[in-house]
Design a protein around this motif. Sequence first.
Motif, PDB file in Angstrom:
ATOM      1  N   UNK A   1     -19.995  -2.983  -2.137  1.00 29.89           N
ATOM      2  CA  UNK A   1     -20.826  -2.080  -3.642  1.00 29.89           C
ATOM      3  C   UNK A   1     -21.442  -0.583  -3.211  1.00 29.89           C
ATOM      4  N   UNK A   2     -21.168  -0.076  -4.087  1.00 29.28           N
ATOM      5  CA  UNK A   2     -21.774   1.506  -3.680  1.00 29.28           C
ATOM      6  C   UNK A   2     -20.180   2.150  -3.621  1.00 29.28           C
ATOM      7  N   UNK A   3     -18.780   1.511  -3.307  1.00 32.17           N
ATOM      8  CA  UNK A   3     -17.458   2.077  -3.825  1.00 32.17           C
ATOM      9  C   UNK A   3     -17.054   1.644  -4.816  1.00 32.17           C
ATOM     10  N   UNK A   4     -16.044   3.276  -5.706  1.00 34.67           N
ATOM     11  CA  UNK A   4     -15.979   3.432  -7.072  1.00 34.67           C
ATOM     12  C   UNK A   4     -13.896   2.983  -6.831  1.00 34.67           C
ATOM     13  N   UNK A   5     -13.904   2.619  -8.449  1.00 36.43           N
ATOM     14  CA  UNK A   5     -12.695   2.392  -8.158  1.00 36.43           C
ATOM     15  C   UNK A   5     -12.071   4.242  -7.489  1.00 36.43           C
ATOM     16  N   UNK A   6     -12.195   5.252  -7.740  1.00 33.91           N
ATOM     17  CA  UNK A   6     -11.554   6.828  -7.729  1.00 33.91           C
ATOM     18  C   UNK A   6     -11.560   6.497  -5.915  1.00 33.91           C
ATOM     19  N   UNK A   7     -12.055   6.053  -5.439  1.00 31.95           N
ATOM     20  CA  UNK A   7     -13.446   5.714  -3.961  1.00 31.95           C
ATOM     21  C   UNK A   7     -11.999   5.010  -3.178  1.00 31.95           C
ATOM     22  N   UNK A   8     -11.654   3.765  -3.756  1.00 31.21           N
ATOM     23  CA  UNK A   8     -10.478   2.798  -2.992  1.00 31.21           C
ATOM     24  C   UNK A   8      -9.689   3.194  -3.908  1.00 31.21           C
ATOM     25  N   UNK A   9      -8.875   3.861  -4.712  1.00 35.19           N
ATOM     26  CA  UNK A   9      -8.059   4.415  -5.053  1.00 35.19           C
ATOM     27  C   UNK A   9      -7.306   5.537  -3.808  1.00 35.19           C
ATOM     28  N   UNK A  10      -8.547   6.425  -3.675  1.00 39.18           N
ATOM     29  CA  UNK A  10      -8.453   7.323  -2.194  1.00 39.18           C
ATOM     30  C   UNK A  10      -8.081   6.871  -0.663  1.00 39.18           C
ATOM     31  N   UNK A  11      -8.716   5.697  -0.647  1.00 41.05           N
ATOM     32  CA  UNK A  11      -8.391   4.444   0.720  1.00 41.05           C
ATOM     33  C   UNK A  11      -6.808   4.580   0.355  1.00 41.05           C
ATOM     34  N   UNK A  12      -6.847   3.713  -0.946  1.00 39.71           N
ATOM     35  CA  UNK A  12      -5.689   2.782  -0.250  1.00 39.71           C
ATOM     36  C   UNK A  12      -4.125   3.775  -0.468  1.00 39.71           C
ATOM     37  N   UNK A  13      -4.594   5.176  -1.395  1.00 39.00           N
ATOM     38  CA  UNK A  13      -3.360   6.220  -1.012  1.00 39.00           C
ATOM     39  C   UNK A  13      -2.967   6.612   0.610  1.00 39.00           C
ATOM     40  N   UNK A  14      -4.442   6.182   1.598  1.00 39.46           N
ATOM     41  CA  UNK A  14      -4.000   6.735   3.199  1.00 39.46           C
ATOM     42  C   UNK A  14      -4.259   5.408   3.490  1.00 39.46           C
ATOM     43  N   UNK A  15      -4.499   4.301   3.708  1.00 31.41           N
ATOM     44  CA  UNK A  15      -4.464   2.356   4.447  1.00 31.41           C
ATOM     45  C   UNK A  15      -3.430   1.741   3.762  1.00 31.41           C
ATOM     46  N   UNK A  16      -3.090   2.214   2.340  1.00 26.14           N
ATOM     47  CA  UNK A  16      -2.790   1.284   0.926  1.00 26.14           C
ATOM     48  C   UNK A  16      -1.050  -0.128   1.921  1.00 26.14           C
ATOM     49  N   UNK A  17      -0.375   1.401   2.552  1.00 24.60           N
ATOM     50  CA  UNK A  17       1.307   0.128   3.102  1.00 24.60           C
ATOM     51  C   UNK A  17       0.745  -0.555   4.319  1.00 24.60           C
ATOM     52  N   UNK A  18      -0.659  -0.329   4.934  1.00 23.27           N
ATOM     53  CA  UNK A  18      -0.926  -1.224   6.147  1.00 23.27           C
ATOM     54  C   UNK A  18      -1.507  -2.657   5.948  1.00 23.27           C
ATOM     55  N   UNK A  19      -3.099  -1.988   4.666  1.00 28.29           N
ATOM     56  CA  UNK A  19      -3.085  -3.631   3.996  1.00 28.29           C
ATOM     57  C   UNK A  19      -1.890  -4.508   3.742  1.00 28.29           C
ATOM     58  N   UNK A  20      -1.276  -3.956   2.888  1.00 32.21           N
ATOM     59  CA  UNK A  20      -0.169  -4.574   1.731  1.00 32.21           C
ATOM     60  C   UNK A  20       0.691  -5.291   3.081  1.00 32.21           C
TER      61      UNK A  20
END
Length: 253
Positions: free
Chosen positions: A118-137
């Motif tokens: 809650x409170x995180x926008x899609x833009x926030x998540x896209x920025x998180x994914x740009x940094x950590x997406x490979x690890x999450x995947x």
Amino acid sequence: MATFGFDRLIYGYTRFATPNSVGELIDALFLTNHNPTYFRQFIEERMFLHAPLTRWARENESGYCSWGALWTRPEDLTEKELEVIAFNRAMNVTAGYTVAVPTASDRSHALFALTGAHGLTQQDLDEIWAENGKEIDVLCNIVHLKIASLPIETNRPKLSKRQLEVLEWVSEGKSNQDVATIMDVSVPTIEKHLRLAREKLGVDTTAQAIAKITFLNQIHVRSSQGGAVQLNDDVDDGSSYVSRRLRRADEDY
């Protein structure tokens, strides 16, 4: 996942999909920490079949997708997909990512739907994914491989230990007479165990029963201590009651 900003998720896995259907939901595995009301409507009432990300998953056997990549182009969405998006937003499921895990079979599909806190926008998540997406995947793939290696419980009636034992012997090429001799019972008793096993698994033949129970990792399974895994406890073969959370999903996507 919460450490990355995704505090709610749904994991879905089936080994019984067809080209036009996810198969029967009763044979699928779903894990979630979502609100039960949301999960019941989205999964049990089969709303997810019309989600934009389900369409994306059909078109992509593996990989990941930002919800914003689909949700922000209403001209590319069907009326039902728009209804699913509106429902999600009303339930505070407003931003996230979906990860499709590669599987060995065309009939197998595994997905993670990761919802942003809650409170995180899609833009926030896209920025998180740009940094950590490979690890999450990678983490999603590892978790799926672990889950897929475990015995999978479904909402079907449980097989008794005797029914599992009979199926194991038949899977090793033993005839009904052989199994009857090994288990010191009559052939009609073996036939009854096989019939009940087929009914509980929702199949027509013993070969199909063996295939399904094998796909669910419920046959020839032993614990690390050497004993049988307590997956299917002794149950009354004549029991007619079983609690089923998920109804049939025979229709197409």
